[in-house]
Design a protein around this motif. Structure first.
Motif, PDB file in Angstrom:
ATOM      1  N   ILE A 127      80.890  48.463 -65.646  1.00  0.00           N
ATOM      2  CA  ILE A 127      79.654  47.810 -65.508  1.00  0.00           C
ATOM      3  C   ILE A 127      78.589  48.326 -66.686  1.00  0.00           C
ATOM      4  O   ILE A 127      78.705  49.435 -67.095  1.00  0.00           O
ATOM      5  CB  ILE A 127      78.744  48.230 -64.224  1.00  0.00           C
ATOM      6  N   GLN A 187      77.700  43.223 -62.603  1.00  0.00           N
ATOM      7  CA  GLN A 187      78.689  43.794 -61.366  1.00  0.00           C
ATOM      8  C   GLN A 187      79.811  44.436 -61.832  1.00  0.00           C
ATOM      9  O   GLN A 187      80.524  43.690 -62.879  1.00  0.00           O
ATOM     10  CB  GLN A 187      78.477  42.797 -60.166  1.00  0.00           C
ATOM     11  N   ASP A 188      80.574  44.945 -61.214  1.00  0.00           N
ATOM     12  CA  ASP A 188      81.879  45.504 -61.364  1.00  0.00           C
ATOM     13  C   ASP A 188      83.027  44.176 -61.551  1.00  0.00           C
ATOM     14  O   ASP A 188      83.563  44.280 -62.693  1.00  0.00           O
ATOM     15  CB  ASP A 188      82.473  46.251 -60.216  1.00  0.00           C
TER      16      ASP A 188
END
Lengths: 114, 109
Positions: free
Chosen positions: A53, A70-71
């Motif tokens: 991230i 976001q991841d």
């Protein structure tokens, strides 16, 4: 199983307009993420890659940028598109820490700049 | 610089065998990948070689010689659906993938 979603499939944009392409991965955590561009009849050109991230590495200086809010989400953007930005854009993921594992690609976005 | 060479285009006949070559000059070597890409679609993984020798997967086999900087993809019993581009990619010393331009394979009946 892991899946990767990329949209839109096709996009026609005027010169000077902004761009946002989105890619999400499901079924895995902490993936490496990649954005490639492929010109017609050519190989893959790595644009950006991310190992986490907010961590973005740029391979080619240009008017494009990438973000990873976001991841499992990777976004490719531009504030002002150029004619030379036309091409086939591909998002890919791979297992972090496993460089010998293959990259897996989304279906791609065909971008035409008018 | 880093370079990967593949023939631009090849033609073969349905049911036959074809060998697609790939030679590379890279800063280090940590493995070689072959991908298949149908027109207008994303690449899909076919094979990975890191040691010398032949890896067989059904109708497809991939060979590697690290000392020669050379690999080939062998397709047997060709089918019309094998018409596609085949991309060779090398993992260099920094574990970055260096991509060849691909070989467009045309299968004729």
């Amino acid at each position: 199983s892991q899946t990767i979603h990329q949209w839109p499939a096709t996009l026609v944009q005027p010169v000077g307009s902004p761009l946002s392409l989105e890619c999400t991965v499901e079924g895995t955590s902490n993936p490496n993420l990649y954005w490639y561009r492929q010109a017609a009849g050519r190989g893959l050109q790595l644009l950006f890659y991310s190992v986490g991230i907010g961590q973005i590495s740029s391979e080619v200086p240009q008017n494009l940028s990438a973000s990873r809010p976001q991841d499992r989400q990777f976004i490719l953007s531009s504030k002002k598109l150029l004619l030379s930005d036309s091409g086939f854009y591909l998002c890919a993921w791979s297992l972090r820490g496993e460089p010998h594992q293959p990259q897996h690609f989304g279906d791609g976005t065909r971008l035409s700049i008018l | 610089g880093q370079n990967i060479d593949q023939p631009t285009e090849m033609t073969a006949t349905e049911g036959a065998i074809v060998q697609i070559n790939c030679t590379y000059q890279t800063s280090g070597f940590n493995g070689l990948f072959w991908y298949q890409q149908h027109a207008g679609e994303a690449p899909t993984f076919l094979s990975y070689n890191v040691l010398d020798g032949l890896e067989e997967k059904g109708r497809f086999s991939s060979f590697l010689s690290r000392s020669k900087g050379y690999s080939y993809l062998l397709l047997k019993e060709l089918q019309m659906k094998d018409s596609a581009s085949y991309l060779c990619a090398v993992l260099d010393s920094n574990y970055q993938l260096i991509w060849g331009a691909g070989t467009k394979l045309i299968i004729k009946p």
